[in-house]
Each structure stands twice: as structure tokens, then as C-alpha cells.
Design an enzyme around this catalytic site. Structure first.
Site, PDB file in Angstrom:
ATOM      1  N   ASP A 194       0.840  -1.193   0.000  1.00 30.38           N
ATOM      2  CA  ASP A 194       0.000   0.000   0.000  1.00 30.38           C
ATOM      3  C   ASP A 194       0.880   1.249   0.000  1.00 30.38           C
ATOM      4  O   ASP A 194       1.847   1.346   0.770  1.00 30.38           O
ATOM      5  CB  ASP A 194      -0.890  -0.036   1.246  1.00 30.38           C
ATOM      6  CG  ASP A 194      -1.788   1.173   1.363  1.00 30.38           C
ATOM      7  OD1 ASP A 194      -2.637   1.359   0.479  1.00 30.38           O
ATOM      8  OD2 ASP A 194      -1.629   1.932   2.345  1.00 30.38           O
ATOM      9  N   GLU A 252       1.907  -0.381  -5.070  1.00 30.96           N
ATOM     10  CA  GLU A 252       1.026   0.736  -5.395  1.00 30.96           C
ATOM     11  C   GLU A 252       1.963   1.931  -5.467  1.00 30.96           C
ATOM     12  O   GLU A 252       2.306   2.532  -4.441  1.00 30.96           O
ATOM     13  CB  GLU A 252      -0.045   0.924  -4.317  1.00 30.96           C
ATOM     14  CG  GLU A 252      -1.027   2.027  -4.666  1.00 30.96           C
ATOM     15  CD  GLU A 252      -2.048   2.298  -3.570  1.00 30.96           C
ATOM     16  OE1 GLU A 252      -3.209   2.607  -3.896  1.00 30.96           O
ATOM     17  OE2 GLU A 252      -1.686   2.203  -2.381  1.00 30.96           O
TER      18      GLU A 252
END
Length: 692
Positions: free
Chosen positions: A339, A376
Site C-alpha cells: 500500500d 502501489e
């Protein structure tokens, strides 16, 4: 055991059962006093035993350690850590707070857990989360190991481990709904769908109360422990319950040929900003664990959640590497999606490093070789590294794939050239790295944003239930409701929405790269227009299993698409290369409605693509029509007299079951042109007339 062992060892960190007791070790550079606390129950207001650590005997360098004879598996424990409370210097010690062990393998949460009690002055023992000693060495893996499936054979299914089975319609026994064990019950569905990997939203223990009042943190992007599986997702609440039930799930998925990828959050923690709770890192060594502003009383906030983990600090870097190794070596996971991974490239001042130590440590660690690493590649402060993320093996969520496909199918101008690039693995983004097409993780929807159904059903986000007056969630959605806002009884609009959903699936699953689909998109799961459902642990977010019947045509469509993307030998085993790899290796041509005359202009809304794949004795012709009227496309002529006629495999304009047919049953078509209906995708195939 030597006399020195009476005082414990600095390594390994955490609580380690050995030699008739447990060794405890904690890093804190700036602490002046550390107490190890033992509790009999998770909601005890006072510890049953307090063990003070002598700075002279129980401290080596910055490591506080002690060996406790007789301590064993299942012991509930925590720490008191004292030192200066001088926020201006970045120091926030608070001896009144019970703190978690950063290396704890299990966390227990009292029913009266209070985030607020850990945020205000005073003792929080009765309502604090606590660590649990775990001896996990006795688990029988029965020969299981990570699958190491090639990325070219991977189709990722992003799912919420609770939301997948918690709905009453799931058919899962009530006592195991929303758990790791409940997920096992639905493996036959996943296997029938054809996906090869599940990507689980965060399963590290997190703080459910890190959300607006009256709501809960459903997604789990609020970690408090990087080694402990989230206890609420376990149907077993004994000491080893969450650990072993997670392992049971991994083992069962592996038996079905499905990999397990974890969405991991190493960019921030649930402790939030200056007014947040003291749960662990803040009270152990604030300056080591977090990035701070020049005014050291304030936290850098590149995550958008109040704080940013100092990932490239040597101690934090080691913790992250050891966490990854733990989940691979002891929990057998196959990969990780990081993330806001670009935060991991920032230094102590927040500047972007050209060679971030942590990212290279992850890439080069031999214990992690062969593990899927997906970034990401952006953060919440504007850093965007898609196509530029460091390293040689990282895959990247391709946010431009998402945006450009949404633009094209939504009818935006100027999207045709970008569509062409995305279909070929985004060479404009990735070609400079000379990597395989699977560096691009292709997706149109994910947990963060609209579901696919809502993307084609709403023009506006509808996040009122989140309690932020609809201010939260992205405003750049590139969505189109097809003529009505939300649910409708208009049959024509519903047919168009169904068509658009199938268009997105066709482009995503046939484009070069590693495809990812969102849980429930294959049955048009809706969140009622909510594009930021992080705090909605209810039917807004859950998988409603009645949709498998209501939208059975879409489910069938996706199954047949996946079935053909992954080539299989006569025994049903996956072949070494996929259909997409053959397409990537073959010469190709672009067309418009006329052969070899693609229209790249701002006004264009259509494109065709053809390729001859000699290895498969196959020609493929794809037509993309985002125009509001039907268009007639010229078809390539036969290369030789032996070549077969064009046959239709997919035409999303047609109703099921003609929208897609089994690969070995394509429908013959006649004529030198093909009429593609408005807002549709068609895929035609034919034999080349020579043997493979």
C-alpha cells in the site's frame, strides 16, 4: 543456559519461547525505564506480574531484554516504557500506557477496547490491546509450500477476507462467516471462476476503531502489529487460533492451486497524528519509528492518515524485512501488495531516494526470492512512480490502465491512442525497463473507489453514509451511469450497463499484463455509489451471494474469458505460456473501420487490432466500439487458401449465451465486414491454415 541468559538475549526481538521459558526483547533507544507486564486476562485492569528491566543488566546497546523462566505459550503481556515526554524533541513516552510488542505474533483485544482511552492521559490497562506469546513451531503443513506461479499465469482476485463470506446469503455456517475458515468454504467458487491468486485486504492486526464515530475501520488500513493475523477474522479465539486458522486457509487455497497475496501497510500505523492514541510505536521510540516534521512535535503525513512510518530507519527496515520473511517462511504466503509503496522510498526528511535501502533489501533478500512483490507506486502527497518504481522484479498497479480504459469506454475524446498502449502492456510506461508485460498489473476497479457495477451506474459518488458530507473519496472517477443515476427498471439502460461491464472485463483480461479483478465485480456487486467504503462493515461492502443468480450471465462471461486466457494442456494443467504471451510475441496491426487506417484523433471512439499467432495456428481480430451507434469494420483477408473463415468468440452487444461462447465453439460469420453494436467489444478468431 549461561548466567548471562538469566537476563535474556537481545536477539531475536519479540517473545521467543525457549529453554523452559520465554525470552523477551524490545528496541528502544531513548527509554529510561522498561517494565514487562504479564496479564491473566485481556481486560485485567492491573498486571498479574510486573518485571522491571534493569538498565545495567537487562539492556544491551538499545535492546531491553529478559528471560522469564516458566513463562509459556499463551501468556498475555505488554510493556510500560518510560522516558521524556518532550514532543518538541520528538519524544512521547508515557509510562501509564500498556504498549504492544512490535514483534508480537498474536494480539488480543478486550471487549471494552477503547481507542479513546489510549489517546487521553491516564492508565489504559483494562481497555488496551495486548500481546500474546505464541509458540507456532508445531503446525503440520503437510508438505505445503508457496506455489511460485509465473506472473504470466496469474489472475488476481482482490477480496476482503471478512466481506467475502459474512453476508447471510453466503451459505457459510453462521459461526464461521467472515473468517479465514469461512473463506475455505468458498474455494470451490474461486476455483470455478478460474482465478489463480487471491489478494487479501490487510490481515495484519488493525484498530477497528480508527474510523469516524459510530463506524468501524472495515478495510483494515490501520495496522498495529506487522506479525499478527487479525484476530476478528478467526473463528478460533484460543492463543494459536488466528495463526493456525490463517495457515489452514493458505494450505487449502494452495491445494486448489490458488496463491495468497497480502495487501500490506508499511507506510503508516493506527496511532495517527499528534492527538492519536499511544498503542505501540509512539510510546516505545517515537523518533525511530515515525517521520517527523522540522517541528518534531508534528508527524509527516505522506499517507494521508496522520503519520508516516520511517521505513528506511535501520530498525524499522529490519522489522519490515523480518515481517515479510515471517509471512513467507512461517505462514507460506506467495506475495505482497504494498500500500502506498512510494512512501517506502522517502528518507528522514521526506525526500525521495534514488536507491531506497528498504526497497533494495526487499528485492535482494534471498528468503524472498520468487515472492511476488506488487507496488502501489504512489503516495498521498502526490509522488507518482508508475513506470519508474525502483528495482528489477517489482510489479506495479497500473493506475493509468484504470483511468484510460474508463475514459475510452465512457466516451471521452482522445482516449484511443492510450487504449492501444494499455492493450499491449503499456509500453509507453514500461518499455524502457525491458521487462515482461506482467510488470503492469491491469485493473479497472479495486477496493478503493467504485465497484464495476457502480462505475456504470452512477455519475456522482454517494458517500453520505461515511459521515463526511460526501467530501471523502475520489472525485476523479471517469464514470458514466448509462442514462440513469443508480438502480433502474429501464431495461435498455440495464442492457447497456451489462454490456459496459463485459467490455471492461474483456479489455482487462485480454490486455497484456497481469490482470486483477475486484471481489464481486463478476456478479455486479454494488456499494450504492459509495466510492470510499472503508468504514462500512455492512451490506454496502459485503458480497451478496444472491447476485450469482441475478447476474449469472456476467459470471458465465467472466469464467469463459478466464478459461481461455490461461491455456491448458489436454490434462487441464496450465501451459508454460499464455494466450497473451503468444499475442505479445506476434506481429500485430491496428485498424479503424477500414483496414490499416486507425483513427487516432480526438474525435475517435473505436479501434481494431489484429494479429497472426503462428505458434497457435490462430488469427485474432479484436474490435472496440465506444461510439453511440453501430459501426461496420472491414476484416483482414485470408492469408492463404487454407485459412479458415472468421468466427465470433465474443460480442458483448449480444445477449447471453451468444455474448461469449466456449472457445472451441466459435460462431461462423459471413462477409468482409463485421457490424459492432454501440458500446461493444467483439473478438473474432480463425485458423491460419497451417499446423501448429
Amino acid at each position: 543456559m549461561t548466567a548471562a541468559d538469566d537476563f535474556g538475549r537481545s536477539s531475536p526481538l519479540g517473545a521467543t519461547p525457549r529453554d523452559g521459558g520465554v525470552n523477551f526483547s524490545l528496541y528502544s533507544r531513548n527509554a529510561s525505564k522498561v517494565e514487562l507486564l504479564f496479564f491473566d486476562r485481556e481486560d485485567d485492569a492491573k498486571p498479574a506480574r510486573t518485571i522491571p528491566l534493569d538498565p545495567a543488566a537487562n539492556r544491551t546497546y538499545h535492546y531491553w531484554h529478559v528471560f522469564v523462566p516458566g513463562a509459556r505459550h499463551g501468556q498475555i503481556y505488554g510493556y510500560h516504557v518510560d522516558g521524556p515526554f518532550e514532543p518538541a524533541l520528538g519524544l512521547r513516552f508515557d509510562i501509564t500506557k500498556v504498549l504492544l510488542d512490535p514483534y508480537a505474533r498474536s494480539i488480543i483485544v478486550p471487549q471494552n477496547y477503547s481507542r479513546e482511552a489510549s489517546s487521553r492521559p491516564g492508565d489504559n490497562a483494562a481497555s488496551a490491546m495486548k500481546s500474546v506469546v505464541v509458540d507456532s513451531g508445531g503446525y503440520d503443513w503437510e508438505g505445503d509450500k508457496p506455489l511460485h506461479r509465473p506472473s504470466s499465469q496469474t489472475i488476481v482476485y482482490e477480496m476482503h477476507p471478512r466481506g467475502f463470506t459474512v453476508h447471510p446469503s453466503s451459505g457459510v455456517p453462521e459461526k464461521i462467516r467472515g473468517t479465514y475458515r469461512g473463506l475455505i468454504e468458498k474455494i470451490p467458487y474461486l476455483k470455478q471462476l478460474g482465478i489463480t491468486a487471491v489478494e487479501l485486504l490487510p490481515v495484519f492486526q488493525f484498530d477497528r476503531q480508527d474510523a469516524p464515530p459510530g463506524l468501524t475501520n472495515y478495510w483494515g488500513y490501520a495496522p498495529v502489529a506487522f506479525f499478527a493475523p487479525h484476530r476478528e477474522y478467526s473463528s478460533r479465539q484460543d492463543e494459536l487460533g488466528p495463526v493456525d486458522e490463517f495457515r489452514d486457509m493458505v494450505k487449502a487455497l494452495h491445494r486448489a492451486g490458488i496463491e495468497v497475496i497480502l495487501d500490506v501497510v508499511f507506510n503508516h500505523t493506527a496511532e495517527g497524528g499528534e492527538s492519536g492514541p499511544t498503542l505501540c510505536f509512539r510510546g516505545i521510540d517515537n523518533r525511530s519509528y515515525y517521520l517527523l516534521e522540522n517541528d518534531r512535535s508534528r508527524y509527516s503525513n505522506y499517507s494521508g492518515t496522520g503519520n508516516t512510518l520511517y521505513a528506511n530507519h535501520p530498525v524499522v527496515r529490519r522489522m519490515i524485512i523480518q515481517s515479510l520473511r515471517y509471512w513467507v517462511e512461517e505462514m507460506h504466503v506467495d506475495g505482497f501488495r504494498f500500500d502506498l509503496a512510494s512512501i517506502l522510498a522517502r528518507d528522514v526528511n521526506g525526500a525521495v531516494l534514488s536507491n531506497p535501502p528498504l526497497l533494495w533489501d526487499i528485492e535482494s533478500n534471498p528468503a524472498l526470492a520468487g515472492t511476488k512483490m506488487i507496488a502501489e507506486a504512489w503516495d498521498a502527497s502526490g509522488l507518482y512512480q508508475v513506470g519508474q518504481f525502483v528495482g528489477d522484479s517489482w510489479k506495479e498497479w497500473n493506475g493509468r490502465f484504470r483511468d484510460d480504459l474508463r475514459s475510452f469506454f465512457g466516451g471521452a475524446g482522445g482516449a484511443v491512442p492510450r487504449l492501444a498502449d494499455r492493450l499491449l502492456g503499456s509500453p509507453s510506461i514500461y518499455a524502457h525497463k525491458e521487462r515482461e508485460a506482467e510488470q503492469s498489473v491491469n485493473f479497472v476497479t479495486c477496493h478503493d473507489g467504485f465497484t464495476l457495477n457502480d462505475l456504470v451506474s452512477y455519475n456522482q459518488k454517494h458517500n453520505e453514509a461515511n459521515g463526511e458530507e460526501n467530501r471523502d473519496g475520489s472525485n476523479d472517477n471517469r464514470n458514466w451511469n448509462c442514462g440513469a443515476e443508480g438502480p433502474t427498471t429501464d431495461a435498455a439502460i440495464e442492457r447497456l450497463r451489462n454490456r459496459q461491464v463485459k467490455n471492461f472485463f474483456t479489455a482487462t483480461l485480454l490486455a497484456l499484463g497481469m490482470p486483477m479483478i475486484l471481489m464481486g465485480d463478476e456478479v455486479r456487486r454494488t456499494q450504492l455509489g459509495n466510492n470510499n467504503a472503508y468504514c462500512q462493515d455492512n451490506e454496502i461492502s459485503w458480497f451478496d451471494w444472491s447476485l450469482t443468480e441475478r447476474h449469472a450471465d456476467v459470471l458465465r462471461f467472466v469464467r469463459l474469458l478466464i478459461e481461455r486466457r490461461l491455456l491448458r494442456d489436454p490434462n487441464g494443467e496450465l501451459e508454460r505460456v499464455t494466450l497473451n504471451q503468444w499475442i505479445h510475441a506476434a506481429p500485430h496491426a491496428w485498424h479503424g473501420v477500414q483496414l490499416n487506417r486507425p483513427d487516432w484523433t480526438e474525435q475517435s471512439h473505436s479501434l481494431a487490432f489484429s494479429t497472426d499467432i503462428a505458434n497457435l495456428n490462430l488469427a485474432v481480430h479484436m474490435i472496440f466500439n465506444a461510439y453511440h451507434a453501430p459501426l461496420h469494420f472491414e476484416l483482414p483477408l485470408r492469408a492463404n487458401e487454407q485459412a479458415g473463415p472468421w468466427r465470433r468468440w465474443i460480442d458483448t452487444y449480444l445477449e447471453s449465451p451468444e455474448d461469449i461462447v466456449p472457445w472451441d465453439q466459435p460462431r461462423p460469420i459471413s462477409g468482409a465486414n463485421y457490424c459492432a453494436g454501440p458500446h461493444s467489444v467483439a473478438v473474432l478468431v480463425r485458423d491460419l491454415g497451417s499446423k501448429r
